[in-house]
Structure formats: structure tokens, C-alpha cells
Design a protein around this motif. Structure first.
Motif, PDB file in Angstrom:
ATOM      1  N   GLU A  22      16.301  -0.755  36.378  1.00  9.39           N
ATOM      2  CA  GLU A  22      15.072  -1.493  36.086  1.00  9.39           C
ATOM      3  C   GLU A  22      15.347  -2.666  35.147  1.00  9.39           C
ATOM      4  O   GLU A  22      14.793  -3.759  35.321  1.00  9.39           O
ATOM      5  N   VAL A  23      16.197  -2.473  34.153  1.00  9.35           N
ATOM      6  CA  VAL A  23      16.560  -3.570  33.247  1.00  9.35           C
ATOM      7  C   VAL A  23      17.239  -4.685  34.032  1.00  9.35           C
ATOM      8  O   VAL A  23      16.931  -5.870  33.856  1.00  9.35           O
ATOM      9  N   ARG A  50      12.048 -15.510  25.357  1.00  4.68           N
ATOM     10  CA  ARG A  50      10.758 -14.802  25.241  1.00  4.68           C
ATOM     11  C   ARG A  50      10.694 -13.649  26.240  1.00  4.68           C
ATOM     12  O   ARG A  50      10.280 -12.540  25.899  1.00  4.68           O
ATOM     13  N   HIS A  51      11.106 -13.909  27.473  1.00  2.00           N
ATOM     14  CA  HIS A  51      11.092 -12.866  28.496  1.00  2.00           C
ATOM     15  C   HIS A  51      12.001 -11.703  28.102  1.00  2.00           C
ATOM     16  O   HIS A  51      11.633 -10.532  28.246  1.00  2.00           O
ATOM     17  N   ALA A  52      13.184 -12.028  27.610  1.00  2.83           N
ATOM     18  CA  ALA A  52      14.125 -10.975  27.198  1.00  2.83           C
ATOM     19  C   ALA A  52      13.547 -10.167  26.053  1.00  2.83           C
ATOM     20  O   ALA A  52      13.623  -8.929  26.053  1.00  2.83           O
ATOM     21  N   ARG A  53      12.951 -10.835  25.077  1.00  6.28           N
ATOM     22  CA  ARG A  53      12.397 -10.140  23.923  1.00  6.28           C
ATOM     23  C   ARG A  53      11.228  -9.235  24.315  1.00  6.28           C
ATOM     24  O   ARG A  53      11.131  -8.095  23.850  1.00  6.28           O
ATOM     25  N   LEU A  54      10.372  -9.704  25.203  1.00  9.34           N
ATOM     26  CA  LEU A  54       9.173  -8.946  25.542  1.00  9.34           C
ATOM     27  C   LEU A  54       9.392  -7.879  26.610  1.00  9.34           C
ATOM     28  O   LEU A  54       8.724  -6.848  26.605  1.00  9.34           O
ATOM     29  N   ARG A  55      10.322  -8.102  27.545  1.00 10.86           N
ATOM     30  CA  ARG A  55      10.416  -7.208  28.696  1.00 10.86           C
ATOM     31  C   ARG A  55      11.725  -6.437  28.834  1.00 10.86           C
ATOM     32  O   ARG A  55      11.761  -5.438  29.537  1.00 10.86           O
ATOM     33  N   ARG A  56      12.820  -6.925  28.210  1.00 10.62           N
ATOM     34  CA  ARG A  56      14.094  -6.255  28.454  1.00 10.62           C
ATOM     35  C   ARG A  56      14.774  -5.716  27.216  1.00 10.62           C
ATOM     36  O   ARG A  56      15.491  -4.737  27.295  1.00 10.62           O
ATOM     37  N   ASP A  57      14.610  -6.347  26.081  1.00  3.05           N
ATOM     38  CA  ASP A  57      15.392  -5.964  24.905  1.00  3.05           C
ATOM     39  C   ASP A  57      15.155  -4.522  24.473  1.00  3.05           C
ATOM     40  O   ASP A  57      16.094  -3.804  24.141  1.00  3.05           O
ATOM     41  N   ARG A  58      13.905  -4.081  24.463  1.00  2.00           N
ATOM     42  CA  ARG A  58      13.617  -2.711  24.018  1.00  2.00           C
ATOM     43  C   ARG A  58      14.239  -1.683  24.964  1.00  2.00           C
ATOM     44  O   ARG A  58      14.862  -0.730  24.548  1.00  2.00           O
ATOM     45  N   ALA A  59      14.088  -1.911  26.263  1.00  2.00           N
ATOM     46  CA  ALA A  59      14.658  -0.974  27.233  1.00  2.00           C
ATOM     47  C   ALA A  59      16.186  -0.985  27.170  1.00  2.00           C
ATOM     48  O   ALA A  59      16.824   0.065  27.256  1.00  2.00           O
ATOM     49  N   ALA A  60      16.787  -2.159  26.990  1.00  2.00           N
ATOM     50  CA  ALA A  60      18.245  -2.240  26.890  1.00  2.00           C
ATOM     51  C   ALA A  60      18.736  -1.568  25.619  1.00  2.00           C
ATOM     52  O   ALA A  60      19.781  -0.896  25.618  1.00  2.00           O
ATOM     53  N   LEU A  61      17.997  -1.709  24.530  1.00  2.00           N
ATOM     54  CA  LEU A  61      18.386  -1.054  23.281  1.00  2.00           C
ATOM     55  C   LEU A  61      18.291   0.466  23.404  1.00  2.00           C
ATOM     56  O   LEU A  61      19.162   1.196  22.923  1.00  2.00           O
ATOM     57  N   THR A 114      15.242 -27.990  30.190  1.00  2.00           N
ATOM     58  CA  THR A 114      16.336 -27.123  29.729  1.00  2.00           C
ATOM     59  C   THR A 114      15.887 -26.316  28.518  1.00  2.00           C
ATOM     60  O   THR A 114      16.091 -25.096  28.460  1.00  2.00           O
ATOM     61  N   PHE A 115      15.287 -26.984  27.552  1.00  2.00           N
ATOM     62  CA  PHE A 115      14.817 -26.277  26.358  1.00  2.00           C
ATOM     63  C   PHE A 115      13.680 -25.314  26.681  1.00  2.00           C
ATOM     64  O   PHE A 115      13.629 -24.206  26.147  1.00  2.00           O
ATOM     65  N   LEU A 116      12.779 -25.719  27.561  1.00  2.00           N
ATOM     66  CA  LEU A 116      11.685 -24.826  27.946  1.00  2.00           C
ATOM     67  C   LEU A 116      12.203 -23.586  28.676  1.00  2.00           C
ATOM     68  O   LEU A 116      11.717 -22.472  28.431  1.00  2.00           O
ATOM     69  N   LEU A 117      13.179 -23.764  29.539  1.00  2.00           N
ATOM     70  CA  LEU A 117      13.748 -22.622  30.244  1.00  2.00           C
ATOM     71  C   LEU A 117      14.473 -21.680  29.280  1.00  2.00           C
ATOM     72  O   LEU A 117      14.359 -20.456  29.393  1.00  2.00           O
ATOM     73  N   PHE A 130      13.632 -12.699  36.677  1.00  2.00           N
ATOM     74  CA  PHE A 130      13.390 -13.916  35.906  1.00  2.00           C
ATOM     75  C   PHE A 130      14.454 -14.972  36.173  1.00  2.00           C
ATOM     76  O   PHE A 130      14.158 -16.144  36.384  1.00  2.00           O
ATOM     77  N   VAL A 131      15.722 -14.569  36.164  1.00  2.00           N
ATOM     78  CA  VAL A 131      16.819 -15.526  36.211  1.00  2.00           C
ATOM     79  C   VAL A 131      16.945 -16.212  37.568  1.00  2.00           C
ATOM     80  O   VAL A 131      17.124 -17.431  37.631  1.00  2.00           O
ATOM     81  N   VAL A 132      16.860 -15.482  38.645  1.00  2.00           N
ATOM     82  CA  VAL A 132      17.081 -16.083  39.965  1.00  2.00           C
ATOM     83  C   VAL A 132      16.048 -17.172  40.260  1.00  2.00           C
ATOM     84  O   VAL A 132      16.427 -18.302  40.607  1.00  2.00           O
TER      85      VAL A 132
END
Length: 182
Positions: free
Chosen positions: A88-89, A153-164, A144-147, A96-98
Motif C-alpha cells: 500500500e505504501v 506534502r503528499h509524503a508527509r500526509l499519506r506515506r510517512d506514518r505508514a512507512a515509519l 518544479t518548486f510546486l511539484l 502520486f509520482v507517475v
């Protein structure tokens, strides 16, 4: 023969002088032993005699024998990689990335193609000395900066907690395999 700094240059390869200079400047002497295992592996095997007097093996073994604990630790990581939480992570990351990379590359390629095929359009003045090409080029930096911001932001809100959580679970499992009490 004399060098530009006034010292005599020898006719040889200078190995005697380099050894003197190393000792003069506090550099290690030639009897230094190397603790790097790659040094010994790369230096051996060329018909040299090892410490026992026998010829060194032609090709050193690529891997050491695995201990039971390392095999079990590897199994823990394979198990975590196959787990639904890990999948899922990875899926969240790809979702998001693709599209983000595809959209950015399309925008960049559009900018390049337009700049090369329609120079008149890119040279059209917007205000004063600012033209369409300058705005599109600055838009590349802005996107570039917006991406990058959106990715963080996406990593912090949706992936970081699950990855940790996966990381902690993996560490606990490997500690359990090794038998650490801490």
C-alpha cells in the motif's frame, strides 16, 4: 637537472624521494597495515604468497557463509516487502509520482517543442521586455518548486506514518530474530 623551485630532480622515478618526503611530512610509513577488506581482496590472487607460504587463491570468495541469524533477518525483510502494508505504501507512492512525472515531462516537452518550432510565438511581447518564452521558462521553475512542495506534502500526509510503522515493525522483528532484549 633542476626543477622550477630550485631543487635537484633525480633521474629515477623518485620513489626514494617520495618515501623521504612522506616521513618528513608526518605521512604514514610503508609498513602500515590496511584494515580495508577490499584492499586485501583486490591485491591477492596474482600468484602471490599468502601468510602461510602457499599461493593465494586466484579468485577470493565473493561472499562469506551466511549465519543462521542473517538468513532469518533476510526473511524478515522479504516478508515485510510482501506484506499488504508495504504494498500500500508503494502504491500510494506510485499513484502520486507517475502522474506527476508524466505531467511535468509533458509540460517541459511542450515548452521545448514550442520554443524550437514556434519562435515567433515565444518572442511575442507580453509587457515591455518580458515575452512569452521568458514567462514559460519561469513557469518551468515555478512548476518544479510546486511539484517538490506537493511531493513533500503528499509524503508527509499519506506515506510517512505508514512507512515509519513498517520500519518499526521490521526493526522489532529483526531484533526478535537476533534475540536482542533491548
Amino acid at each position: 637537472m633542476q626543477s622550477s623551485n630550485g631543487r635537484d630532480r633525480g633521474a629515477g622515478d623518485g620513489s626514494e624521494r617520495s618515501a623521504e618526503n612522506q616521513q618528513d611530512h608526518g605521512a604514514p610509513s610503508r609498513d602500515v597495515t590496511y584494515e580495508d577488506p577490499w584492499y586485501d581482496a583486490l591485491a591477492s590472487g596474482w600468484s602471490e604468497v599468502d601468510g602461510t607460504g602457499a599461493l593465494a587463491p586466484a579468485v577470493p570468495p565473493a561472499r562469506r557463509e551466511r549465519s543462521e541469524a542473517s538468513v532469518r533477518t533476510r526473511d524478515v525483510y522479504v516478508e515485510v516487502q510482501r506484506s499488504p502494508a508495504f504494498q500500500e505504501v508503494r502504491a500510494t507512492y506510485r499513484r502520486f509520482v507517475v502522474p506527476g512525472v508524466a505531467a511535468f515531462l509533458a509540460w517541459y516537452m511542450g515548452y521545448l517543442v514550442t520554443a524550437t518550432t514556434a519562435p515567433g510565438l515565444m518572442a511575442r511581447s507580453v509587457t515591455g521586455a518580458v515575452n512569452v518564452g521568458m514567462l514559460a521558462g519561469l513557469g518551468q521553475f515555478l512548476t518544479t518548486f510546486l511539484l517538490a512542495w506537493a511531493y513533500a506534502r503528499h509524503a508527509r500526509l499519506r506515506r510517512d506514518r505508514a512507512a515509519l510503522e513498517l520500519r518499526w515493525d521490521t526493526q522489532e522483528l529483526t531484533r526478535g530474530m537476533r534475540g536482542d532484549a533491548s
